[in-house]
Design a protein around this motif. Structure first.
Motif, PDB file in Angstrom:
ATOM      1  N   HIS A  85      -4.567  -3.485   8.099  1.00  0.00           N
ATOM      2  CA  HIS A  85      -5.013  -2.102   8.252  1.00  0.00           C
ATOM      3  C   HIS A  85      -5.140  -1.460   6.877  1.00  0.00           C
ATOM      4  O   HIS A  85      -4.789  -2.051   5.848  1.00  0.00           O
ATOM      5  N   SER A  98      -2.075  -4.392  19.896  1.00  0.00           N
ATOM      6  CA  SER A  98      -2.483  -3.371  18.928  1.00  0.00           C
ATOM      7  C   SER A  98      -1.347  -3.136  17.945  1.00  0.00           C
ATOM      8  O   SER A  98      -0.171  -3.179  18.313  1.00  0.00           O
ATOM      9  N   TYR A  99      -1.706  -2.896  16.683  1.00  0.00           N
ATOM     10  CA  TYR A  99      -0.775  -2.497  15.621  1.00  0.00           C
ATOM     11  C   TYR A  99       0.158  -3.632  15.196  1.00  0.00           C
ATOM     12  O   TYR A  99       0.223  -3.984  14.022  1.00  0.00           O
ATOM     13  N   ALA A 120      -1.385  -6.530   5.126  1.00  0.00           N
ATOM     14  CA  ALA A 120      -0.698  -6.983   6.333  1.00  0.00           C
ATOM     15  C   ALA A 120       0.697  -7.451   5.946  1.00  0.00           C
ATOM     16  O   ALA A 120       0.959  -7.799   4.786  1.00  0.00           O
ATOM     17  N   TYR A 163      -7.097   0.300  11.622  1.00  0.00           N
ATOM     18  CA  TYR A 163      -6.792  -1.122  11.738  1.00  0.00           C
ATOM     19  C   TYR A 163      -8.077  -1.942  11.667  1.00  0.00           C
ATOM     20  O   TYR A 163      -9.156  -1.496  12.063  1.00  0.00           O
ATOM     21  N   ARG A 185      -4.993   6.246   9.269  1.00  0.00           N
ATOM     22  CA  ARG A 185      -4.607   4.831   9.272  1.00  0.00           C
ATOM     23  C   ARG A 185      -5.543   4.098  10.213  1.00  0.00           C
ATOM     24  O   ARG A 185      -5.594   4.380  11.412  1.00  0.00           O
ATOM     25  N   ASN A 222      -9.225  -0.040  16.240  1.00  0.00           N
ATOM     26  CA  ASN A 222      -9.863  -1.051  15.395  1.00  0.00           C
ATOM     27  C   ASN A 222     -11.156  -0.472  14.839  1.00  0.00           C
ATOM     28  O   ASN A 222     -12.144  -0.320  15.554  1.00  0.00           O
TER      29      ASN A 222
END
Length: 458
Positions: A304, A433-434, A370, A395, A393, A402
């Protein structure tokens, strides 16, 4: 007659050097021809004990901390300026990171600094006292509490536990000289040396309305170290008037517990807490967000990017790996003041580092990164996110938020090598996710079919 052979030999030698030079130039020109490859192959990353810290200038191993004070009771250490080895980190040149560890019943003498402190209690039980003018506030704090110490405020801290060491990490924001800060103690003859020694005898006698010898006996008579041991009774008396963390109000000096602010993005792979300036008054004028993460073993923080925020992170426990995509520059390349050297743009190199307890990593705005925890233990991370106002933020993988998956179909086909359907299918193949497993699903299935348990999450 002997001169002619000598002249002939010199002629042959010059001719040989000319041919060699021409050959070198030809080879150099061939190597400088543009490549057909669209993207450069990232340089391989070297692992091993001979790895130098500057090979990944966004990673600061624990060994780089420099000692300010140390004795048998503990130490206070400061990380070098972030931009000392990496000009890409000039945006946070005025921020420093300080680590403090103390044995049970250790007392740090009262002092003030020309810097703001944002203090995170990593582990242990601390007693903090802060004096601003004639106002004194004392708090008994435990792990994951944060307290702010204003510049110029006199403060002292004690480890009030009989058995456990106290560990603290501080974000330092100097208010005097960029990236530099000093401590001022009222006592001590050397390291630290009392600030009262900065005044003439006559000035001190007038200020205290007392003879100089009495001043020496009361204030300056013996050498004091920055860290000393207190008795249990002294710790008890110091704690007597201190408020507990639950009794703290919502003022600029009162502490707050980061674990009261869990982010809804937490899942089975990681738990994440973050405190924003609009949530507590202590952070409102600092533009800093305080975070804490427990990344379960064998888990991944999906790639991200932050639009405006600088991430300064301290590994409080565990091990893992840090990966960052950064503009490729030759080692040692420097820019002249006010002038940017000519270089190619858009070329990215992948940098990765092993993370150990006490290490620090920094991520500038716009740089994708990452994190991966090891298979053996959870990795716990304390973070200070600087310049948080207006940050987004985004991703680069995962099911939710995303950013790349939002590109429309025609743009996908113009951008990527596969069709829009292939690209969309690829992005949808990650159901998390995340935070996700650091192991691809295909390998997980192979391990399960082979009777292996795969990763276990605490």
């Amino acid at each position: 007659m002997a001169v002619k052979p000598l002249l002939l030999l010199c002629f042959l030698l010059v001719a040989s050097l000319s041919v060699s030079s021409a050959s070198d130039r030809s080879t150099s020109e061939e190597s400088e021809q543009p490549s057909d490859r669209r993207l450069p192959i990232p340089r391989p990353w070297k692992w091993g004990p001979d790895r130098k810290p500057q090979e990944n200038p966004f990673h600061f191993p624990n060994q780089l901390f420099q000692t300010r004070y140390r004795n048998e009771h503990g130490h206070i250490r400061t990380l070098p300026r972030f931009d000392s080895n990496n000009r890409n980190l000039r945006g946070i040149a005025n921020y420093r990171l300080l680590e403090f560890q103390a044995r049970p019943q250790t007392f740090v003498l009262p002092h003030h600094s020309d810097a703001e402190y944002l203090v995170y209690v990593v582990s242990g039980k601390a007693l903090f006292t802060i004096i601003v003018g004639s106002n004194r506030e004392s708090y008994n704090l435990e792990s994951d509490y944060v307290i702010r110490i204003p510049a110029g405020a006199t403060a002292y801290v004690a480890n009030r536990d009989d058995n456990q060491n106290l560990r603290i990490v501080k974000l330092v924001i100097p208010v005097n000289n960029d990236g530099q800060f000093e401590d001022f103690f009222p006592v001590g003859q050397q390291n630290p040396r009392s600030y009262y020694y900065g005044f003439r005898r006559r000035t001190l006698e007038a200020a205290f309305n007392s003879p100089y010898q009495e001043i020496l006996r009361a204030l300056l008579g013996q050498q004091s170290q920055a860290l000393v041991r207190a008795t249990r009774e002294q710790i008890r008396q110091l704690s007597q008037n201190a408020r507990s963390s639950q009794e703290a109000g919502q003022t600029r000096l009162s502490p707050f517990n980061v674990r009261n602010f869990e982010n809804p993005n937490s899942n089975n792979y990681a738990r994440f807490w973050e405190v924003h300036p609009n949530q507590v008054p202590q952070l409102q004028d600092l533009d800093v967000c305080v975070t804490f993460m427990v990344l379960n073993r064998g888990s991944l923080v999906l790639p991200h990017v932050n639009s405006r925020t600088w991430v300064v992170a301290y590994i409080s426990q565990g091990t893992g790996e840090f990966e960052i995509a950064a503009p490729e520059r030759e080692q040692g390349q420097e820019e002249q003041e006010g002038q940017e050297q000519e270089r190619s743009y858009g070329e990215i190199q992948g940098l990765s580092s092993q993370l150990n307890e006490g290490d620090v990593f920094v991520v500038p705005p716009g740089y994708p990164f990452a994190l991966t925890s090891s298979n053996d233990n959870n990795m716990e991370i304390v973070g200070f996110n600087i310049n948080i106002q207006g940050n987004e933020r985004s991703y680069l993988a995962g099911e939710s938020e995303n950013m790349i998956a939002q590109i429309d179909s025609v743009a996908k086909e113009l951008t990527f090598s596969g069709s829009a359907q292939q690209v969309q299918r690829l992005f949808k193949s990650q159901g998390q996710s995340y935070f996700a497993s650091a192991q691809p699903q295909q390998q997980q299935q192979q391990q399960q079919q082979g009777g292996e348990s795969g990763y276990a999450f605490a």
